[in-house]
Design a protein around this motif. Structure first.
Motif, mmCIF file in Angstrom:
data_model
loop_
_atom_site.group_PDB
_atom_site.id
_atom_site.type_symbol
_atom_site.label_atom_id
_atom_site.label_comp_id
_atom_site.label_asym_id
_atom_site.label_seq_id
_atom_site.Cartn_x
_atom_site.Cartn_y
_atom_site.Cartn_z
ATOM 1 N N GLN A 124 0.831 -1.205 0.000
ATOM 2 C CA GLN A 124 0.000 0.000 0.000
ATOM 3 C C GLN A 124 0.864 1.253 0.000
ATOM 4 O O GLN A 124 0.587 2.217 -0.725
ATOM 5 C CB GLN A 124 -0.947 -0.005 1.198
ATOM 6 N N ARG B 217 2.605 1.688 -3.527
ATOM 7 C CA ARG B 217 1.684 2.221 -4.536
ATOM 8 C C ARG B 217 1.372 3.689 -4.290
ATOM 9 O O ARG B 217 1.411 4.513 -5.197
ATOM 10 C CB ARG B 217 0.385 1.416 -4.552
ATOM 11 N N SER B 218 1.040 4.011 -3.043
ATOM 12 C CA SER B 218 0.627 5.377 -2.723
ATOM 13 C C SER B 218 1.768 6.380 -2.896
ATOM 14 O O SER B 218 1.578 7.433 -3.505
ATOM 15 C CB SER B 218 0.088 5.436 -1.295
ATOM 16 N N GLU C 29 2.709 6.902 -6.571
ATOM 17 C CA GLU C 29 1.771 7.821 -7.231
ATOM 18 C C GLU C 29 2.009 9.255 -6.777
ATOM 19 O O GLU C 29 2.021 10.180 -7.586
ATOM 20 C CB GLU C 29 0.335 7.396 -6.918
ATOM 21 N N ARG C 30 2.208 9.447 -5.483
ATOM 22 C CA ARG C 30 2.460 10.803 -4.966
ATOM 23 C C ARG C 30 3.733 11.397 -5.581
ATOM 24 O O ARG C 30 3.762 12.568 -5.941
ATOM 25 C CB ARG C 30 2.591 10.770 -3.441
ATOM 26 N N LEU D 202 -4.336 5.372 5.619
ATOM 27 C CA LEU D 202 -4.294 5.203 4.172
ATOM 28 C C LEU D 202 -4.968 6.341 3.411
ATOM 29 O O LEU D 202 -4.487 6.759 2.356
ATOM 30 C CB LEU D 202 -4.905 3.853 3.778
ATOM 31 N N THR D 203 -6.044 6.886 3.925
ATOM 32 C CA THR D 203 -6.715 8.003 3.253
ATOM 33 C C THR D 203 -5.782 9.197 3.129
ATOM 34 O O THR D 203 -5.662 9.788 2.055
ATOM 35 C CB THR D 203 -7.991 8.406 4.023
ATOM 36 N N ILE E 54 -2.507 9.112 3.318
ATOM 37 C CA ILE E 54 -1.365 8.717 2.492
ATOM 38 C C ILE E 54 -1.718 8.837 1.021
ATOM 39 O O ILE E 54 -0.967 9.391 0.224
ATOM 40 C CB ILE E 54 -0.908 7.278 2.840
ATOM 41 N N ARG E 55 -2.889 8.344 0.636
ATOM 42 C CA ARG E 55 -3.305 8.383 -0.769
ATOM 43 C C ARG E 55 -3.627 9.786 -1.245
ATOM 44 O O ARG E 55 -3.418 10.109 -2.410
ATOM 45 C CB ARG E 55 -4.525 7.493 -0.975
ATOM 46 N N SER E 56 -4.152 10.632 -0.373
ATOM 47 C CA SER E 56 -4.604 11.963 -0.787
ATOM 48 C C SER E 56 -3.464 12.957 -0.978
ATOM 49 O O SER E 56 -3.648 13.992 -1.587
ATOM 50 C CB SER E 56 -5.578 12.527 0.240
#
Length: 149
Positions: free
Chosen positions: A88, A91-92, A95-96, A129-130, A132-134
């Motif tokens: 996770q 991937r995150s 992308e960031r 995770l929210t 991290i992804r944002s």
């Protein structure tokens, strides 16, 4: 479809992105080693009638020789994250870094602080995770504990 056909033999492709009116394409492989194989094998080959140069993307303004993948992997090993949490994060942060939506140095330092204060860092990844992804900043940890060596 042509890109998938040309590069699919190297490994599982998670995403193909063709930015409008630009002369490059982003392919995201599930495994960095597959991307490295594609770089080694495909540079100079013809795809869709054009000679291609294949490179590993780096974050805008990044001059570091250590990749995001390597830095996140080191962090995961240091705090003994399980495979799911590690995947996770990879991937995150990948992308960031690609979208340049974070201050990678600051975010990895702050995340390490949070991990150091947690008795279950893998569970903390799931909880955060929210954020991290944002691309949001995690902020400094409210609790202080020495990071593992």
């Amino acid at each position: 479809a042509k890109l998938q056909e040309a590069f699919g033999d190297f490994g599982h492709i998670l995403r193909v992105e063709v930015p409008h009116e630009q002369s490059h394409v982003y392919l995201e492989f599930d495994d960095r080693r597959d991307a490295e194989d594609a770089v080694a094998e495909m540079t100079g080959k013809r795809v869709c009638g054009r000679e291609v140069v294949v490179e590993i993307a780096r974050a805008k303004g990044s001059t570091s020789r250590t990749s995001v993948h390597d830095r996140v992997t080191e962090l995961a090993q240091r705090f003994r994250l399980d495979e799911t949490a590690t995947a996770q994060l990879l991937r995150s942060f990948g992308e960031r870094a690609r979208l340049a939506t974070c201050d990678l140095e600051r975010d990895l330092e702050q995340l390490a602080e949070h991990f150091a204060c947690s008795n279950k860092p893998s569970a903390l990844v799931c909880r955060m995770l929210t954020e991290i992804r944002s691309g949001q900043s995690f902020g400094p940890c409210k609790f202080k504990r020495d990071a593992p060596a």
